[in-house]
Design a protein around this motif. Structure first.
Motif, short mmCIF file in Angstrom:
data_model
loop_
_atom_site.label_atom_id
_atom_site.label_comp_id
_atom_site.label_asym_id
_atom_site.label_seq_id
_atom_site.Cartn_x
_atom_site.Cartn_y
_atom_site.Cartn_z
N ASP A 1 34.48 111.05 72.03
CA ASP A 1 33.66 112.04 71.34
C ASP A 1 33.30 111.65 69.90
O ASP A 1 32.27 112.07 69.38
CB ASP A 1 34.37 113.40 71.31
N ALA A 2 34.17 110.89 69.27
CA ALA A 2 33.92 110.50 67.87
C ALA A 2 34.37 109.07 67.65
O ALA A 2 35.34 108.80 66.90
CB ALA A 2 34.66 111.46 66.93
N PRO A 3 33.70 108.13 68.29
CA PRO A 3 34.13 106.72 68.24
C PRO A 3 34.20 106.14 66.84
O PRO A 3 35.08 105.32 66.55
CB PRO A 3 33.09 106.00 69.10
N ASN A 4 33.31 106.55 65.96
CA ASN A 4 33.33 106.03 64.59
C ASN A 4 34.58 106.47 63.84
O ASN A 4 35.14 105.70 63.04
CB ASN A 4 32.08 106.48 63.83
N GLU A 5 35.01 107.71 64.09
CA GLU A 5 36.24 108.21 63.46
C GLU A 5 37.46 107.52 64.07
O GLU A 5 38.42 107.18 63.37
CB GLU A 5 36.35 109.73 63.64
N ALA A 6 37.42 107.31 65.39
CA ALA A 6 38.55 106.66 66.07
C ALA A 6 38.77 105.24 65.56
O ALA A 6 39.90 104.75 65.52
CB ALA A 6 38.31 106.65 67.58
N LYS A 7 37.70 104.59 65.16
CA LYS A 7 37.80 103.21 64.65
C LYS A 7 38.53 103.14 63.31
O LYS A 7 38.92 102.06 62.87
CB LYS A 7 36.40 102.60 64.51
#
Length: 328
Positions: A205-211
């Protein structure tokens, strides 16, 4: 005489009316890992399908206050609930609820893992670096009612390494998974507890945050969360509830249901389970309580022994209940 019999029948009918009305509605208790609105959105399609399947009105109580849902079983304001294993243990021990199903992930896994996370920009790459520097780093711990956020790390990460978080970290705060995740991404704390289930959802749902996250430690497998219902529901209603959950999304034509399951927590469905799945959690909880009593400097040796005896007796009874469920 006839009038008297009619009067008696009328009184009996009126006495039964509240019971009939109560049975027309089901309330499902749901724990919050993100926020109330998001949880409701994800679960609502399933709740709507449950209503259609049972022919009953279905509503939800969505709360981050675990006690509210457990008390709901006691007060009959909740009939079905999704709870973490640790909170489910409280509900089962209270004698008002029992497990009937367990979540199954879309990859077929029947468990998840606790994580210790840090910001990807942090120089910290493993837990040993933290343990080597007491009083340097800050830590966001999980809610004490959370299995993956608190109980599992407390045992497998800290106790097994003979480390007390309060002595290791410069500062310790407490929050749910979402708050801890955000605290790490924003650099408000150095490390925090999290879990693989929520991490998978963030990647989706939030790949940029997960990175922005680095995993420092991973626990052994934790059984997937259970579904419970009130023990005193009628056998017929229990059977209808079980049939709905155990078959949800299984039919070839149930594409929409499968989408609903995946959106809830990346699920493929539910499998039959019982209270026996809580045995490992009961052992962890017992250890946690005994450790806390042992380290309580306010207690005398006599008081510590008394508490040890009380807790051991309590969990001895609980163990019998859980082992009995395993045999049935």
């Amino acid at each position: 005489m006839i009038a008297k019999k009619i009067s008696v029948l009328m009184l009996s009918f009126c006495a039964l009316m509240p019971i009939a009305r109560a049975a027309e509605k089901l309330t499902v208790g749901l724990i919050v890992t993100t926020n109330v609105e998001d949880t409701k959105k994800r679960w609502q399609p399933l709740l709507t399908d449950l209503s259609k399947s049972t022919g009953m009105e279905v509503q939800a109580v969505i709360s981050s206050n675990y006690k509210e849902i457990v008390d709901g079983f006691k007060n009959n304001t909740v009939q079905i609930a999704w709870l973490s294993n640790k909170v489910a243990l409280e509900a089962v021990e209270a004698g008002k609820a029992t497990i009937f199903a367990q979540m199954v992930k879309s990859d077929g896994s029947r468990g998840y893992k606790s994580l210790l996370i840090a910001n990807v920009k942090s120089p910290i790459t493993n837990f040993d670096q933290i343990a080597a520097k007491p009083g340097v780093y800050t830590f966001a711990d999980g809610d004490p009612s959370s299995t993956s956020g608190y109980l599992v790390p407390a045992y497998f990460l800290f106790s097994k390494n003979k480390i007390e978080p309060a002595k290791l970290f410069k500062k310790v705060t407490v929050g749910n998974h979402q708050k801890n995740f955000l605290a790490v991404t924003k650099g408000e704390v150095d490390v925090a507890t999290f879990n693989s289930e929520e991490m998978d959802r963030m990647i989706k749902d939030a790949p940029n945050e997960a990175k922005k996250i680095r995993v420092l430690w991973t626990s052994p497998l934790i059984p997937n969360d259970p579904m419970l219902y009130k023990k005193d529901l009628s056998p017929a209603l229990k059977a209808r509830i079980e049939d709905f959950f155990l078959n949800y999304g299984k039919a070839k034509s149930a594409t929409t249901q499968r989408d609903t399951l995946k959106n809830i927590l990346d699920l493929s469905g539910f499998q039959r389970s019982n209270d026996a799945q809580l045995k490992p959690v009961a052992d962890l909880t017992l250890f946690s309580i005994l450790r806390s009593n042992l380290n309580d400097t306010k207690l005398t040796d006599k008081q510590k022994q008394q508490k040890f005896d009380e807790v051991s007796a309590r969990f001895g009874k609980l163990s019998i209940i859980l082992e009995s469920a395993r045999l049935n």
